[in-house]
Motif scaffolding. Structure first.
Motif, PDB file in Angstrom:
ATOM      1  N   ILE A 194       5.433   7.297  -8.612  1.00 26.53           N
ATOM      2  CA  ILE A 194       4.477   7.200  -9.716  1.00 26.53           C
ATOM      3  C   ILE A 194       5.004   6.140 -10.673  1.00 26.53           C
ATOM      4  O   ILE A 194       6.172   6.204 -11.060  1.00 26.53           O
ATOM      5  CB  ILE A 194       4.359   8.546 -10.468  1.00 26.53           C
ATOM      6  CG1 ILE A 194       4.012   9.688  -9.514  1.00 26.53           C
ATOM      7  CG2 ILE A 194       3.356   8.438 -11.616  1.00 26.53           C
ATOM      8  CD1 ILE A 194       2.665   9.585  -8.849  1.00 26.53           C
ATOM      9  N   ARG A 199      -4.845   2.285  -8.343  1.00 23.53           N
ATOM     10  CA  ARG A 199      -5.056   2.712  -9.728  1.00 23.53           C
ATOM     11  C   ARG A 199      -3.908   2.300 -10.653  1.00 23.53           C
ATOM     12  O   ARG A 199      -4.083   2.066 -11.838  1.00 23.53           O
ATOM     13  CB  ARG A 199      -5.262   4.231  -9.775  1.00 23.53           C
ATOM     14  CG  ARG A 199      -5.489   4.847 -11.155  1.00 23.53           C
ATOM     15  CD  ARG A 199      -6.684   4.253 -11.874  1.00 23.53           C
ATOM     16  NE  ARG A 199      -7.835   4.116 -11.031  1.00 23.53           N
ATOM     17  CZ  ARG A 199      -8.750   5.057 -10.823  1.00 23.53           C
ATOM     18  NH1 ARG A 199      -8.672   6.179 -11.447  1.00 23.53           N
ATOM     19  NH2 ARG A 199      -9.759   4.847 -10.005  1.00 23.53           N
ATOM     20  N   PHE A 200      -2.700   2.204 -10.094  1.00 26.24           N
ATOM     21  CA  PHE A 200      -1.541   1.897 -10.931  1.00 26.24           C
ATOM     22  C   PHE A 200      -1.345   0.393 -11.146  1.00 26.24           C
ATOM     23  O   PHE A 200      -0.416  -0.017 -11.821  1.00 26.24           O
ATOM     24  CB  PHE A 200      -0.265   2.492 -10.326  1.00 26.24           C
ATOM     25  CG  PHE A 200      -0.295   3.986 -10.202  1.00 26.24           C
ATOM     26  CD1 PHE A 200      -0.502   4.787 -11.316  1.00 26.24           C
ATOM     27  CD2 PHE A 200      -0.119   4.601  -8.976  1.00 26.24           C
ATOM     28  CE1 PHE A 200      -0.527   6.173 -11.209  1.00 26.24           C
ATOM     29  CE2 PHE A 200      -0.136   5.984  -8.860  1.00 26.24           C
ATOM     30  CZ  PHE A 200      -0.349   6.770  -9.974  1.00 26.24           C
ATOM     31  N   GLN A 221      -2.680   9.435  -7.617  1.00 26.05           N
ATOM     32  CA  GLN A 221      -1.401   9.999  -7.190  1.00 26.05           C
ATOM     33  C   GLN A 221      -0.730  10.698  -8.360  1.00 26.05           C
ATOM     34  O   GLN A 221      -0.690  10.169  -9.466  1.00 26.05           O
ATOM     35  CB  GLN A 221      -0.487   8.888  -6.669  1.00 26.05           C
ATOM     36  CG  GLN A 221      -0.969   8.303  -5.349  1.00 26.05           C
ATOM     37  CD  GLN A 221       0.055   7.355  -4.772  1.00 26.05           C
ATOM     38  OE1 GLN A 221       0.440   6.395  -5.406  1.00 26.05           O
ATOM     39  NE2 GLN A 221       0.504   7.633  -3.548  1.00 26.05           N
ATOM     40  N   GLN A 264      -5.657   8.661   1.312  1.00 28.91           N
ATOM     41  CA  GLN A 264      -4.605   8.679   0.296  1.00 28.91           C
ATOM     42  C   GLN A 264      -4.128  10.114   0.030  1.00 28.91           C
ATOM     43  O   GLN A 264      -2.935  10.382  -0.073  1.00 28.91           O
ATOM     44  CB  GLN A 264      -5.128   8.063  -1.008  1.00 28.91           C
ATOM     45  CG  GLN A 264      -4.111   8.028  -2.135  1.00 28.91           C
ATOM     46  CD  GLN A 264      -2.990   7.054  -1.860  1.00 28.91           C
ATOM     47  OE1 GLN A 264      -3.191   5.851  -1.846  1.00 28.91           O
ATOM     48  NE2 GLN A 264      -1.797   7.579  -1.608  1.00 28.91           N
ATOM     49  N   GLN A 275      -0.650   3.102  -5.022  1.00 32.44           N
ATOM     50  CA  GLN A 275      -2.082   3.288  -5.228  1.00 32.44           C
ATOM     51  C   GLN A 275      -2.635   2.225  -6.173  1.00 32.44           C
ATOM     52  O   GLN A 275      -2.015   1.863  -7.161  1.00 32.44           O
ATOM     53  CB  GLN A 275      -2.388   4.689  -5.788  1.00 32.44           C
ATOM     54  CG  GLN A 275      -3.848   5.060  -5.558  1.00 32.44           C
ATOM     55  CD  GLN A 275      -4.226   6.407  -6.169  1.00 32.44           C
ATOM     56  OE1 GLN A 275      -3.481   6.992  -6.951  1.00 32.44           O
ATOM     57  NE2 GLN A 275      -5.403   6.885  -5.824  1.00 32.44           N
ATOM     58  N   ASP A 289       0.809  -1.219   0.000  1.00 30.65           N
ATOM     59  CA  ASP A 289       0.000   0.000   0.000  1.00 30.65           C
ATOM     60  C   ASP A 289       0.845   1.273   0.000  1.00 30.65           C
ATOM     61  O   ASP A 289       2.005   1.258   0.411  1.00 30.65           O
ATOM     62  CB  ASP A 289      -0.900   0.014   1.248  1.00 30.65           C
ATOM     63  CG  ASP A 289      -2.208  -0.710   1.004  1.00 30.65           C
ATOM     64  OD1 ASP A 289      -2.335  -1.358  -0.053  1.00 30.65           O
ATOM     65  OD2 ASP A 289      -3.105  -0.634   1.870  1.00 30.65           O
ATOM     66  N   SER A 290       0.207   2.320  -0.393  1.00 28.81           N
ATOM     67  CA  SER A 290       0.838   3.633  -0.420  1.00 28.81           C
ATOM     68  C   SER A 290       1.228   4.078   0.991  1.00 28.81           C
ATOM     69  O   SER A 290       0.443   3.947   1.923  1.00 28.81           O
ATOM     70  CB  SER A 290      -0.174   4.617  -1.005  1.00 28.81           C
ATOM     71  OG  SER A 290       0.368   5.879  -1.094  1.00 28.81           O
TER      72      SER A 290
END
Lengths: 209, 293
Positions: free
Chosen positions: A41, A69-70, B98, B56, A67, A16-17
């Motif tokens: 990123i 999303r990536f 992000q 986040q 994240q 996790d981030s």
């Protein structure tokens, strides 16, 4: 050119981030800690050379973004990995709860030859925080999880205080190397010699290497 | 002048100067409404997804331009958090991704420059009245929204917009500089492995922060055509190091591309990248068959 062949090992770091993946990398490779890393990123890339027995090994470490999303980028970064390092923050339950997802998603996208034996290592980071008083994931709980995933190695670390970081990465390198051996041997068709390596693991803690 | 030009280019401030003040006043109030409706509420009124998103964002705000001390001030980080969360709630197709945190910073710096003097490093947020900060925050929100309206699919699931542009970048580089293209391919390096961050953060991470406003002048001047033009800018940026790249192996390539030697860049180097991008754009973009595989 070096006379000896250099072994390249590709390592992917997931989790996790904000659990400290980038900090662990930088502590390991540059011996530095900073509170000021930017959010990763895509993925960052670092390398580290080390000697294991008589072999010169280069770890190519991909430090990925945390994240969700990536995650779809995984295919571009995970392919050909020799070891996957999962990281969570011992002070954040959610970062532990998502380990299953990271584990499964990695196998899905990296698509290794034998998912059941693909080497993982788990790191529980930030054990320094608040002298351990804010900890919410016990060592036992983490080790139980490791046992349930086929006895993967477990290390508790602090990137900030450089605790257990070298030991963890040495184990990662050895595990990746062992996996490479197994694959070589597999291709040569002599499978029985590798059994002891897997049998030695167990206890769910530390490193079997 | 720059703050006004940016607001005009993005279509946030109306061109008609008689209406301008009224429109901006109204938009700034509208933003405050959104903040009180979405941000200033207890967690019990948020969904799990919203709580995760806020978490986040809260993790990322302190990590935004950490090398410029101005951004370490708590008031700035809270402003950033409100802008990002409000934007994310109002854009549910993507939500917060992000790197969008980086995209607010050029707006913040440019709009603050109307009120604070000297270099960003020396700015103190305490020199600014809360009303002014609130207006600036609202302007950042609206300008971020306008900018991202043209690239929504860059941040939706699987980020197809970025994937598409990375593919175009690869094709363009192949067309312009075959040796580099071939070398990169032979080394097994994928464009996604270095260019993803370029697109996701619009190159903010790759050049010194003081040059970013100049880069954004060009971005904003392109308007709706920006995503396509980005491909040319990034090709030009990459090929700044055409000769060096061809001497590096896979490992060296990744390291080099992730830490490009731009620390000492001045406007001159950036202008070179931009003018070459403009030239290539004029050459190739109107003749798509030049780019056909």
């Amino acid at each position: 050119m070096s006379a000896r062949r250099r072994t390249l090992l590709k390592v992917i770091v997931l989790g996790d981030s904000g659990v400290g993946k980038t900090s662990l990398m930088n502590q390991y490779v540059h011996k530095k800690f900073s509170q000021q890393y930017k959010a990763t990123i895509g993925a960052d890339f670092v390398t580290k050379e080390l000697q294991i027995d008589d072999r010169l090994v280069t770890l190519q470490i991909w430090d990925t973004a945390g994240q969700e999303r990536f995650q779809s980028l995984g295919v571009a970064f995970y392919r050909g990995a020799d070891c996957c390092v999962l990281v969570y923050d011992v002070n954040v339950m959610k970062s532990f709860d998502t380990l299953d997802n990271w584990h499964d998603e990695f196998l899905k996208q990296a698509n290794p030859q034998d998912p059941a034996t693909f080497p993982f290592i788990l790191l529980g980071n930030k054990i320094d925080i608040d002298g351990g008083n804010s900890r919410v994931v016990s060592e036992k709980k983490a080790k139980d999880w490791c046992a349930s995933k086929g006895n993967i190695g477990y290390f508790e670390t602090s990137a900030k205080e450089d605790y257990n970081v070298d030991a963890a990465f040495l184990c990662i390198a050895k595990t990746a190397l062992a996996n490479e051996h197994e694959q070589d041997i597999y291709f040569q068709g002599i499978p029985e010699t590798v059994v002891t390596e897997t049998e030695q693991r167990g206890g769910g803690g530390g490193c079997a290497c | 002048m720059r703050p006004n030009v940016w607001r005009l280019l993005l279509g946030y401030a109306p061109p008609n100067s008689d209406r301008r003040d009224g429109v901006l006043r109204r938009k700034r109030l509208e933003y405050l409404d959104c903040v009180s409706q979405y941000y200033d509420i207890p967690d019990t009124e948020r969904s799990d997804d919203e709580i995760n998103m806020l978490r986040q964002i809260a993790v990322d705000c302190p990590r935004t331009v950490p090398d410029v001390s101005f951004f370490q001030q708590e008031k700035i980080q809270k402003s950033l958090e409100r802008v990002l969360y409000t934007w994310a709630i109002r854009h549910p197709a993507s939500g917060y991704v992000q790197g969008i945190n980086d995209l607010v910073t050029p707006f913040l710096v440019v709009f603050l420059s109307e009120y604070l003097e000297g270099s960003v490093e020396s700015w103190l947020i305490s020199d600014l009245s809360p009303d002014k900060l609130s207006d600036i925050e609202a302007d950042c929100y609206w300008c971020l929204s306008k900018l991202l309206d043209g690239m929504q699919d860059h941040y939706t699931f699987a980020q197809p917009g970025i994937q598409r542009l990375v593919f175009k970048l690869k094709e363009l580089v192949r067309r312009i500089d075959e040796p580099v293209s071939k070398h990169v391919e032979e080394q097994g390096l994928e464009f996604l492995q270095f260019a993803f961050r370029w697109f996701n953060c619009l190159l903010i991470r790759e050049i010194p922060f003081h040059l970013v406003t100049r880069l954004w002048d060009t971005y904003l001047a392109e308007g709706d055509a920006l995503p396509d033009f980005l491909v040319y800018i990034f090709a030009s940026f990459l090929l700044t190091w055409s000769e060096e790249l061809q001497k590096l192996d896979f490992q060296e390539l990744v390291m080099f591309l992730q830490h490009l030697p731009t620390q000492n860049w001045t406007h001159q180097e950036l202008e070179m990248v931009l003018s070459r991008a403009y030239m290539w754009h004029s050459m190739f973009n109107s003749s798509p068959s030049h780019l056909a595989s």
